[in-house]
Design a protein around this motif. Structure first.
Motif, PDB file in Angstrom:
ATOM      1  N   LYS A  20      74.542 -51.904  -4.025  1.00  0.00           N
ATOM      2  CA  LYS A  20      75.902 -51.975  -3.485  1.00  0.00           C
ATOM      3  C   LYS A  20      75.942 -51.634  -1.995  1.00  0.00           C
ATOM      4  CE  LYS A  20      78.520 -51.103  -7.683  1.00  0.00           C
ATOM      5  NZ  LYS A  20      79.439 -50.188  -8.385  1.00  0.00           N
ATOM      6  N   THR A  21      74.940 -50.896  -1.518  1.00  0.00           N
ATOM      7  CA  THR A  21      74.889 -50.476  -0.124  1.00  0.00           C
ATOM      8  C   THR A  21      73.878 -51.316   0.641  1.00  0.00           C
ATOM      9  OG1 THR A  21      75.350 -48.219  -0.837  1.00  0.00           O
ATOM     10  CG2 THR A  21      74.512 -48.494   1.394  1.00  0.00           C
ATOM     11  N   ALA A  22      74.311 -51.927   1.726  1.00  0.00           N
ATOM     12  CA  ALA A  22      73.412 -52.725   2.566  1.00  0.00           C
ATOM     13  C   ALA A  22      72.400 -51.821   3.255  1.00  0.00           C
ATOM     14  CB  ALA A  22      74.219 -53.495   3.612  1.00  0.00           C
ATOM     15  N   LEU A  23      71.202 -52.348   3.477  1.00  0.00           N
ATOM     16  CA  LEU A  23      70.112 -51.672   4.184  1.00  0.00           C
ATOM     17  C   LEU A  23      69.692 -50.364   3.513  1.00  0.00           C
ATOM     18  CD1 LEU A  23      71.334 -52.265   7.842  1.00  0.00           C
ATOM     19  CD2 LEU A  23      69.709 -53.628   6.534  1.00  0.00           C
ATOM     20  N   TYR A  24      69.886 -50.266   2.216  1.00  0.00           N
ATOM     21  CA  TYR A  24      69.522 -49.050   1.477  1.00  0.00           C
ATOM     22  C   TYR A  24      68.005 -48.947   1.331  1.00  0.00           C
ATOM     23  CZ  TYR A  24      69.590 -45.401  -2.062  1.00  0.00           C
ATOM     24  OH  TYR A  24      69.405 -44.224  -2.746  1.00  0.00           O
ATOM     25  N   GLN A  25      67.482 -47.735   1.461  1.00  0.00           N
ATOM     26  CA  GLN A  25      66.060 -47.469   1.277  1.00  0.00           C
ATOM     27  C   GLN A  25      65.894 -46.659  -0.006  1.00  0.00           C
ATOM     28  OE1 GLN A  25      63.482 -48.270   3.644  1.00  0.00           O
ATOM     29  NE2 GLN A  25      65.051 -49.470   4.640  1.00  0.00           N
ATOM     30  N   TYR A  48      63.103 -42.705  -7.221  1.00  0.00           N
ATOM     31  CA  TYR A  48      62.925 -43.443  -8.468  1.00  0.00           C
ATOM     32  C   TYR A  48      61.900 -42.810  -9.404  1.00  0.00           C
ATOM     33  CZ  TYR A  48      58.990 -46.070  -6.249  1.00  0.00           C
ATOM     34  OH  TYR A  48      57.835 -46.448  -5.625  1.00  0.00           O
ATOM     35  N   LYS A  49      61.040 -41.918  -8.896  1.00  0.00           N
ATOM     36  CA  LYS A  49      60.104 -41.215  -9.767  1.00  0.00           C
ATOM     37  C   LYS A  49      60.620 -39.836 -10.157  1.00  0.00           C
ATOM     38  CE  LYS A  49      55.876 -43.595  -8.621  1.00  0.00           C
ATOM     39  NZ  LYS A  49      54.446 -43.461  -8.384  1.00  0.00           N
ATOM     40  N   GLY A  50      61.644 -39.375  -9.461  1.00  0.00           N
ATOM     41  CA  GLY A  50      62.282 -38.117  -9.819  1.00  0.00           C
ATOM     42  C   GLY A  50      61.532 -36.872  -9.377  1.00  0.00           C
ATOM     43  N   VAL A  51      60.574 -36.992  -8.491  1.00  0.00           N
ATOM     44  CA  VAL A  51      59.857 -35.819  -7.987  1.00  0.00           C
ATOM     45  C   VAL A  51      59.753 -35.920  -6.468  1.00  0.00           C
ATOM     46  CG1 VAL A  51      58.496 -35.354 -10.068  1.00  0.00           C
ATOM     47  CG2 VAL A  51      57.633 -36.954  -8.405  1.00  0.00           C
ATOM     48  N   SER A  52      59.750 -34.778  -5.801  1.00  0.00           N
ATOM     49  CA  SER A  52      59.790 -34.804  -4.349  1.00  0.00           C
ATOM     50  C   SER A  52      58.458 -35.171  -3.695  1.00  0.00           C
ATOM     51  CB  SER A  52      60.280 -33.459  -3.810  1.00  0.00           C
ATOM     52  OG  SER A  52      59.400 -32.447  -4.212  1.00  0.00           O
ATOM     53  N   THR A  53      57.351 -34.985  -4.365  1.00  0.00           N
ATOM     54  CA  THR A  53      56.054 -35.282  -3.752  1.00  0.00           C
ATOM     55  C   THR A  53      55.493 -36.627  -4.212  1.00  0.00           C
ATOM     56  OG1 THR A  53      54.916 -34.099  -5.518  1.00  0.00           O
ATOM     57  CG2 THR A  53      55.480 -32.844  -3.533  1.00  0.00           C
ATOM     58  N   ALA A  54      56.333 -37.462  -4.822  1.00  0.00           N
ATOM     59  CA  ALA A  54      55.871 -38.746  -5.359  1.00  0.00           C
ATOM     60  C   ALA A  54      55.372 -39.663  -4.258  1.00  0.00           C
ATOM     61  CB  ALA A  54      56.997 -39.426  -6.125  1.00  0.00           C
ATOM     62  N   GLU A  55      54.322 -40.391  -4.553  1.00  0.00           N
ATOM     63  CA  GLU A  55      53.829 -41.410  -3.638  1.00  0.00           C
ATOM     64  C   GLU A  55      54.115 -42.766  -4.245  1.00  0.00           C
ATOM     65  OE1 GLU A  55      49.814 -40.961  -2.390  1.00  0.00           O
ATOM     66  OE2 GLU A  55      50.068 -38.841  -1.935  1.00  0.00           O
ATOM     67  N   GLY A  56      54.285 -43.747  -3.407  1.00  0.00           N
ATOM     68  CA  GLY A  56      54.547 -45.092  -3.893  1.00  0.00           C
ATOM     69  C   GLY A  56      55.248 -45.919  -2.846  1.00  0.00           C
ATOM     70  N   LYS A  57      55.762 -47.033  -3.253  1.00  0.00           N
ATOM     71  CA  LYS A  57      56.401 -47.992  -2.356  1.00  0.00           C
ATOM     72  C   LYS A  57      57.853 -47.612  -2.100  1.00  0.00           C
ATOM     73  CE  LYS A  57      57.342 -52.832  -1.713  1.00  0.00           C
ATOM     74  NZ  LYS A  57      57.397 -52.701  -0.297  1.00  0.00           N
ATOM     75  N   THR A  58      58.284 -47.776  -0.868  1.00  0.00           N
ATOM     76  CA  THR A  58      59.695 -47.647  -0.526  1.00  0.00           C
ATOM     77  C   THR A  58      60.290 -49.045  -0.565  1.00  0.00           C
ATOM     78  OG1 THR A  58      59.323 -45.719   0.869  1.00  0.00           O
ATOM     79  CG2 THR A  58      61.344 -46.966   1.260  1.00  0.00           C
ATOM     80  N   LYS A 109      58.868 -54.004 -12.671  1.00  0.00           N
ATOM     81  CA  LYS A 109      58.921 -52.993 -13.736  1.00  0.00           C
ATOM     82  C   LYS A 109      59.533 -51.691 -13.211  1.00  0.00           C
ATOM     83  CE  LYS A 109      56.070 -50.429 -17.044  1.00  0.00           C
ATOM     84  NZ  LYS A 109      57.016 -49.339 -17.032  1.00  0.00           N
ATOM     85  N   ILE A 110      59.085 -51.242 -12.040  1.00  0.00           N
ATOM     86  CA  ILE A 110      59.620 -50.002 -11.453  1.00  0.00           C
ATOM     87  C   ILE A 110      61.124 -50.111 -11.256  1.00  0.00           C
ATOM     88  CG2 ILE A 110      59.700 -48.612  -9.331  1.00  0.00           C
ATOM     89  CD1 ILE A 110      56.663 -49.191  -9.044  1.00  0.00           C
ATOM     90  N   LEU A 111      61.587 -51.217 -10.668  1.00  0.00           N
ATOM     91  CA  LEU A 111      63.015 -51.373 -10.393  1.00  0.00           C
ATOM     92  C   LEU A 111      63.835 -51.521 -11.672  1.00  0.00           C
ATOM     93  CD1 LEU A 111      62.796 -53.574  -7.186  1.00  0.00           C
ATOM     94  CD2 LEU A 111      63.658 -51.234  -7.335  1.00  0.00           C
TER      95      LEU A 111
END
Length: 180
Positions: free
Chosen positions: A119-124, A130-140, A161-163
């Motif tokens: 719903k929000t343009a240019l959202y990151q 999406y993993k629910g943890v602060s130290t998660a690594e992965g794709k933005t 799958k992630i999305l």
């Protein structure tokens, strides 16, 4: 010398010389869109600082590149190769599709694939979210495609799958998969 046209998502968008050439910050008094000149016509510019920063054309420092052509006042056509390459580099560094280079007068088509919308343009969407943890690594995931700059398009099965999994955890319909 060939001409290149760029289109902005915003009308009357202006890029500064500093943004295009990524030369750092320098203060230059500006009057009427041009660097200020004293009574005898000498620009009030610190040429030594400009040379230190790698500025190719110090007299252009206070100016910018205004997107005002086209029916929506959101295009600029350029011939200067240095400026064209500078804007291309600026576009690549942002990764947000605010500005695109036109190909044969048309914007490049969005890639084919599964479309997700926010719903929000240019959202990151960051891995920690999406993993629910602060130290998660992965794709933005950058939702910056489409007319409203609120889409993410992918053919990657893992990203899909992630999305999809993340969308299932939401109850607010902020993110959706577009069925076209």
């Amino acid at each position: 010398m060939s001409k290149v046209t760029f289109r902005s998502k915003k009308p009357y968008f202006q890029l500064s010389y500093m943004d295009v050439f990524n030369v750092g910050f320098i203060t230059v008094p500006v009057v009427g869109g041009k660097p200020y000149k004293d009574n005898i016509g000498t620009p009030n510019i610190d040429y030594a600082k400009c040379e230190e920063l790698g500025i190719k054309d110090p007299d252009s420092v206070g100016s910018g590149y205004l997107f005002r052509e086209g029916a929506d006042h959101n295009e600029i056509t350029l011939e200067n190769e240095d400026v064209i390459e500078g804007i291309r580099a600026y576009i690549a560094s942002r990764n947000d599709y605010l500005i695109v280079e036109l190909e044969d007068g048309k914007e490049p088509a969005d890639p084919e694939g599964t479309v997700f919308e926010c719903k929000t343009a240019l959202y990151q969407l960051y891995p920690a979210i999406y993993k629910g943890v602060s130290t998660a690594e992965g794709k933005t995931f950058s939702f910056n495609r489409g007319e409203k700059q609120n889409r993410y398009i992918t053919n990657d099965a893992e990203e899909i799958k992630i999305l999809r999994d993340y969308i299932k955890t939401r109850v607010d319909n902020m993110f959706t998969e577009v069925k076209e």
